[in-house]
Design a protein around this motif. Structure first.
Motif, PDB file in Angstrom:
ATOM      1  N   PRO A 117      25.168 -58.261 -43.212  1.00  0.00           N
ATOM      2  CA  PRO A 117      26.116 -59.368 -43.413  1.00  0.00           C
ATOM      3  C   PRO A 117      26.352 -60.174 -42.131  1.00  0.00           C
ATOM      4  O   PRO A 117      26.569 -61.383 -42.189  1.00  0.00           O
ATOM      5  CB  PRO A 117      27.404 -58.664 -43.855  1.00  0.00           C
ATOM      6  CG  PRO A 117      26.950 -57.369 -44.437  1.00  0.00           C
ATOM      7  CD  PRO A 117      25.751 -56.975 -43.618  1.00  0.00           C
ATOM      8  N   ALA A 157      30.017 -55.440 -48.833  1.00  0.00           N
ATOM      9  CA  ALA A 157      30.391 -56.844 -49.026  1.00  0.00           C
ATOM     10  C   ALA A 157      31.860 -57.068 -48.685  1.00  0.00           C
ATOM     11  O   ALA A 157      32.203 -57.999 -47.945  1.00  0.00           O
ATOM     12  CB  ALA A 157      30.105 -57.272 -50.464  1.00  0.00           C
ATOM     13  N   HIS A 160      32.873 -57.014 -44.999  1.00  0.00           N
ATOM     14  CA  HIS A 160      32.417 -58.147 -44.183  1.00  0.00           C
ATOM     15  C   HIS A 160      32.872 -59.489 -44.749  1.00  0.00           C
ATOM     16  O   HIS A 160      32.375 -60.527 -44.334  1.00  0.00           O
ATOM     17  CB  HIS A 160      30.889 -58.111 -44.049  1.00  0.00           C
ATOM     18  CG  HIS A 160      30.423 -56.987 -43.179  1.00  0.00           C
ATOM     19  ND1 HIS A 160      30.319 -57.103 -41.818  1.00  0.00           N
ATOM     20  CD2 HIS A 160      30.072 -55.712 -43.477  1.00  0.00           C
ATOM     21  CE1 HIS A 160      29.904 -55.963 -41.311  1.00  0.00           C
ATOM     22  NE2 HIS A 160      29.749 -55.101 -42.298  1.00  0.00           N
ATOM     23  N   LEU A 162      32.390 -60.850 -47.682  1.00  0.00           N
ATOM     24  CA  LEU A 162      31.448 -61.572 -48.539  1.00  0.00           C
ATOM     25  C   LEU A 162      32.039 -61.728 -49.936  1.00  0.00           C
ATOM     26  O   LEU A 162      32.701 -60.823 -50.444  1.00  0.00           O
ATOM     27  CB  LEU A 162      30.113 -60.830 -48.642  1.00  0.00           C
ATOM     28  CG  LEU A 162      29.349 -60.531 -47.353  1.00  0.00           C
ATOM     29  CD1 LEU A 162      28.035 -59.844 -47.677  1.00  0.00           C
ATOM     30  CD2 LEU A 162      29.106 -61.783 -46.541  1.00  0.00           C
ATOM     31  N   LYS A 187      28.285 -65.253 -47.912  1.00  0.00           N
ATOM     32  CA  LYS A 187      29.154 -65.270 -46.722  1.00  0.00           C
ATOM     33  C   LYS A 187      29.882 -66.604 -46.718  1.00  0.00           C
ATOM     34  O   LYS A 187      29.279 -67.647 -46.504  1.00  0.00           O
ATOM     35  CB  LYS A 187      28.325 -65.100 -45.463  1.00  0.00           C
ATOM     36  CG  LYS A 187      29.149 -65.003 -44.206  1.00  0.00           C
ATOM     37  CD  LYS A 187      28.266 -64.671 -43.027  1.00  0.00           C
ATOM     38  CE  LYS A 187      29.075 -64.299 -41.808  1.00  0.00           C
ATOM     39  NZ  LYS A 187      28.196 -63.809 -40.726  1.00  0.00           N
TER      40      LYS A 187
END
Length: 189
Positions: A117, A157, A160, A162, A187
């Motif tokens: 990520p 996900a 980070h 996302l 992102k």
């Protein structure tokens, strides 16, 4: 008349590319168009290049990396740059790289999983699909080091920031019985 099995270089390239694209994961096919066209897409642990060829056909510039890249090198596709890299070295060989998309299938190396990520550009898309816990009942891989834990891609996900577009943690019949986990995430920030 050509001997059986003999192809010109052009015929070999066209045949290999066609077969590779046809064998591309339906998950990758479904979400590849979400990747921004502005940058390079990383096909991590690309194998024979089935996703590299698919992405190049869609007009993406692709960096295909794996330990053995001879199949991809034969294609001479101007949109695919291939690099032979050991992806399991302690020092991550792609440390300072940024990508508009990252595609990973049938590969898991946890020591570098968290880096993916971080390597995405803003609006970059991560498409990930590999084997999950429970797959040991169907054969290889059966080593827990190569099987995603329940919700592991979702945790990646969310950890980070996302945005998850799609996620599955399922049993599949085709191309062979397996437990798989799949993610497509963007992102945002």
């Amino acid at each position: 008349m050509k001997p059986w099995g003999w192809h010109t270089t052009k015929e070999y390239i066209l045949t290999t590319t066609h077969v590779s694209m046809e064998s591309a994961s339906p998950w990758v096919r479904r979400f590849a168009s979400q990747i921004p066209k502005t940058g390079t897409v990383l096909d991590l642990a690309c194998g024979r290049g089935r996703h590299s060829f698919l992405l190049a056909q869609m007009g993406y510039a692709v960096l295909a990396v794996d330990q053995d890249i001879h199949q991809i090198e034969k294609s001479n596709n101007s949109l695919i740059c291939s690099k032979a890299l050991n992806l399991e070295e302690e020092v991550w060989p792609l440390a300072e790289s940024k990508f508009s998309g990252i595609v990973v299938t049938n590969y898991l190396y946890r020591p570098h999983l968290e880096r993916l990520p971080e390597m995405l550009e803003k609006k970059g898309v991560l498409i990930y699909e590999t084997f999950a816990q429970g797959n040991e009942q169907f054969g290889r891989p059966s080593n827990p080091n190569f099987l995603l834990k329940t919700g592991e891609l979702l945790d990646l996900a969310q950890g980070h920031g996302l945005k998850v577009l799609a996620y599955e943690d399922i049993y599949q019949d085709e191309p062979k019985p397996a437990m798989v986990q799949r993610l497509c995430a963007v992102k945002e920030g």
